[in-house]
Design an enzyme around this catalytic site. Structure first.
Site, PDB file in Angstrom:
ATOM      1  N   SER A   1      87.881  65.944  58.013  1.00  0.00           N
ATOM      2  CA  SER A   1      88.322  65.293  56.562  1.00  0.00           C
ATOM      3  C   SER A   1      90.043  65.902  56.764  1.00  0.00           C
ATOM      4  O   SER A   1      90.191  66.942  57.233  1.00  0.00           O
ATOM      5  CB  SER A   1      87.815  66.264  55.058  1.00  0.00           C
TER       6      SER A   1
ATOM      7  N   LYS B   1      87.805  60.822  57.848  1.00  0.00           N
ATOM      8  CA  LYS B   1      87.430  61.270  56.689  1.00  0.00           C
ATOM      9  C   LYS B   1      89.008  60.780  55.987  1.00  0.00           C
ATOM     10  O   LYS B   1      89.609  62.305  56.511  1.00  0.00           O
ATOM     11  CB  LYS B   1      86.714  61.788  55.723  1.00  0.00           C
TER      12      LYS B   1
ATOM     13  N   LYS C   1      91.618  61.573  53.114  1.00  0.00           N
ATOM     14  CA  LYS C   1      92.041  61.762  51.319  1.00  0.00           C
ATOM     15  C   LYS C   1      92.843  60.458  51.300  1.00  0.00           C
ATOM     16  O   LYS C   1      93.597  60.242  51.715  1.00  0.00           O
ATOM     17  CB  LYS C   1      93.023  62.931  52.100  1.00  0.00           C
TER      18      LYS C   1
ATOM     19  N   ASP D   1      88.679  59.665  50.739  1.00  0.00           N
ATOM     20  CA  ASP D   1      87.878  60.806  49.687  1.00  0.00           C
ATOM     21  C   ASP D   1      88.916  60.742  48.969  1.00  0.00           C
ATOM     22  O   ASP D   1      89.916  61.024  48.946  1.00  0.00           O
ATOM     23  CB  ASP D   1      87.382  62.041  49.648  1.00  0.00           C
TER      24      ASP D   1
ATOM     25  N   GLU E   1      84.549  58.368  48.926  1.00  0.00           N
ATOM     26  CA  GLU E   1      84.152  59.310  47.745  1.00  0.00           C
ATOM     27  C   GLU E   1      85.165  59.691  46.179  1.00  0.00           C
ATOM     28  O   GLU E   1      85.613  59.121  47.072  1.00  0.00           O
ATOM     29  CB  GLU E   1      84.640  61.041  48.583  1.00  0.00           C
TER      30      GLU E   1
ATOM     31  N   ASP F   1      80.561  63.865  44.384  1.00  0.00           N
ATOM     32  CA  ASP F   1      81.030  64.456  45.361  1.00  0.00           C
ATOM     33  C   ASP F   1      80.961  65.766  44.037  1.00  0.00           C
ATOM     34  O   ASP F   1      80.231  66.213  43.361  1.00  0.00           O
ATOM     35  CB  ASP F   1      82.537  64.957  46.505  1.00  0.00           C
TER      36      ASP F   1
ATOM     37  N   LYS G   1      77.733  70.654  48.527  1.00  0.00           N
ATOM     38  CA  LYS G   1      78.442  71.661  48.678  1.00  0.00           C
ATOM     39  C   LYS G   1      78.464  72.670  48.344  1.00  0.00           C
ATOM     40  O   LYS G   1      77.340  72.761  46.738  1.00  0.00           O
ATOM     41  CB  LYS G   1      79.977  71.500  47.622  1.00  0.00           C
TER      42      LYS G   1
ATOM     43  N   GLY H   1      83.384  70.364  52.585  1.00  0.00           N
ATOM     44  CA  GLY H   1      83.568  71.717  52.787  1.00  0.00           C
ATOM     45  C   GLY H   1      84.916  71.743  51.673  1.00  0.00           C
ATOM     46  O   GLY H   1      84.869  71.138  50.916  1.00  0.00           O
TER      47      GLY H   1
HETATM   48  O1  OSB Z   1      87.020  67.173  48.280  1.00  0.00           O
HETATM   49  O2  OSB Z   1      86.176  67.719  50.315  1.00  0.00           O
HETATM   50  C1  OSB Z   1      86.404  67.951  49.091  1.00  0.00           C
HETATM   51  C2  OSB Z   1      88.793  70.113  50.297  1.00  0.00           C
HETATM   52  C3  OSB Z   1      89.436  71.177  49.235  1.00  0.00           C
HETATM   53  C4  OSB Z   1      89.043  70.490  47.801  1.00  0.00           C
HETATM   54  C5  OSB Z   1      87.969  69.568  47.986  1.00  0.00           C
HETATM   55  C6  OSB Z   1      87.793  69.107  49.362  1.00  0.00           C
HETATM   56  C7  OSB Z   1      88.314  69.014  50.159  1.00  0.00           C
HETATM   57  C8  OSB Z   1      88.335  68.904  51.751  1.00  0.00           C
HETATM   58  C9  OSB Z   1      88.010  69.369  53.205  1.00  0.00           C
HETATM   59  O3  OSB Z   1      87.972  67.115  51.739  1.00  0.00           O
HETATM   60  C10 OSB Z   1      86.889  69.883  53.769  1.00  0.00           C
HETATM   61  C11 OSB Z   1      87.337  70.754  54.299  1.00  0.00           C
HETATM   62  O4  OSB Z   1      88.561  70.380  56.058  1.00  0.00           O
HETATM   63  O5  OSB Z   1      86.777  72.140  54.329  1.00  0.00           O
HETATM   64 MG    MG Z   2      85.646  64.787  48.773  1.00  0.00          MG
END
Ligand code: OSB
Ligand code: MG
Length: 374
Positions: free
Chosen positions: A135, A161, A163, A188, A213, A238, A262, A290
């Site tokens: 991510s 992925k 952001k 995402d 996402e 999510d 999660k 994550g």
């Molecule tokens: O939305 O998936 C998410 C990190 C912090 C809060 C929300 C998210 C995320 C990530 C990071 O996308 C995922 C990771 O590398 O741990």
């Molecule tokens: Mg997410």
């Protein structure tokens, strides 16, 4: 098992690079760990709450309070045999799922050690390796993002992925797709868009994304279902999915075609398994999200990712992407094929680096059952 002591700690650990999402930037993590001591064994849990209540209502501080004042004393007074009994024990406490998961997962961790089997097997897992994606946070410029993608692909990761948010979306996808037409790509938004952005979101269909996402509100199913009806790209939820009932409602309403699970967000391994099974029975694939976890949370994510319907690459990646030194050994590594090999030793399969944990600890609280005066 008799609970001899629960030790809660807060650790401060800097990330190797800041992580930016549509809701903010994280530079340093405040990680809560639970160490549950029982009959000579120690189970560990990691709280996945963020430093601020921006992903969900929970934060490091709300979890600390609920763990110290409510959940810790409840658990210390019990003699559970299985991690699966913990949701019922915590039933009277509303919400606070990340706090609950911290302790529930430590009990599963203990149970796997006591049974002498890998944690993933105790959870019902079947895989000996798991597919990994990364991510990638919002960057200062597209060229900087392109360099990061290049190195993550070279490291073997199977899915990228991105952001995104208004102003960091279609131009970015366009640049990435032009350079890498074939890679598995997703995005995402962490709830950065509204229904009035529908026409704009429909243009995401031009980039062959594996999924989008959580484009809309963090607590919504209905408007996601209206959007999904018009989008070709699958929506993945999510934030909205807090438990099995949410998963059933979202699938029934066709709010999404994929679910990110999660452990903290759903309240622990028991509910994660329930969401996984509900999705599997309805043909909806899941993957492991994550929350910038340190080694304990990361090892628990690896264990749950061995379940059969975790069939898409997750956001569980190598320790070194986050930390100069992880709090477990060996640290988590990813093969050149973009997979994590699941340890087949009893319990988590990763040792804790106790001295390092002590060094990083900024506060600590011990909870024991009250001695009954006889
Ligand atoms: O939305 O998936 C998410 C990190 C912090 C809060 C929300 C998210 C995320 C990530 C990071 O996308 C995922 C990771 O590398 O741990
Ligand atoms: Mg997410």
């Amino acid at each position: 098992m008799r609970i001899d002591e629960i030790i809660l700690r807060e650790l401060h650990i800097p990330l190797v690079r800041p992580f930016e999402t549509s809701f903010g930037v994280t530079k340093d993590r405040r990680v809560l760990l639970a160490e549950v001591r029982s009959e000579g064994l120690t189970g560990w849990g990691e709280c996945t709450a963020g430093e601020h209540p921006t992903f969900s209502e929970e934060s490091t501080d709300t979890c600390w309070q609920v763990l110290v004042d409510e959940l810790g004393p409840k658990l210390a007074a019990e003699t559970p045999e299985h991690g699966g009994q913990i949701p019922n024990l915590f039933h009277s406490i509303r919400g606070n799922r990340m706090a609950k998961a911290t302790l529930e997962n430590a009990i599963w961790d203990l149970e796997a050690q006591r049974e002498g089997i890998p944690l993933g097997r105790l959870l019902g897992g079947v895989r000996d390796k798991i597919p990994c994606g990364v991510s990638l946070g919002i960057q200062k410029s597209i060229p900087e993002l392109m360099d990061i993608i290049e190195s993550e692909l070279a490291a073997g990761y199977q899915r990228i992925k991105l952001k995104c948010k208004p102003g960091w979306d279609v131009d970015v996808f366009e640049a990435v797709r032009t350079r890498w037409p074939e890679i598995t790509l997703s995005c995402d938004a962490n709830s950065a868009y509204r229904l009035r952005d529908t026409e704009h979101l429909l243009t995401f269909d031009n980039f062959d994304l594996l999924m989008i996402e959580q484009p809309l509100w963090h607590d919504d199913f209905y408007f996601h279902s209206m959007l999904q009806r018009r989008l070709n790209t699958p929506i993945c939820l999510d934030e909205s999915i807090r438990n099995r009932r949410d998963a059933l409602a979202a699938i029934e309403m066709e709010s999404c075609r994929i679910i990110n699970i999660k452990l903290g967000r759903v309240g622990g391994f028991s509910e994660a398994i329930a969401v996984h099974n509900a999705a599997q029975e309805r043909g909806v694939p899941v993957w492991c999200g994550g929350m910038l976890e340190a080694g304990i949370g990361r090892s628990h994510n690896i264990a749950v990712s061995t379940l059969e319907n975790y069939s898409l690459p997750g956001d569980v990646s190598a320790s070194k992407r986050y930390w100069k030194e992880d709090i477990i050994e060996p640290e988590v590594t990813v093969t050149p094929q973009g997979e994590i090999l699941v340890p087949d030793t009893p319990g988590r399969g990763f040792e804790v680096r106790f001295d390092l944990i002590e060094k990083l600890t900024v506060r600590k609280e011990s909870i024991r059952a009250l001695e009954l005066v006889s």
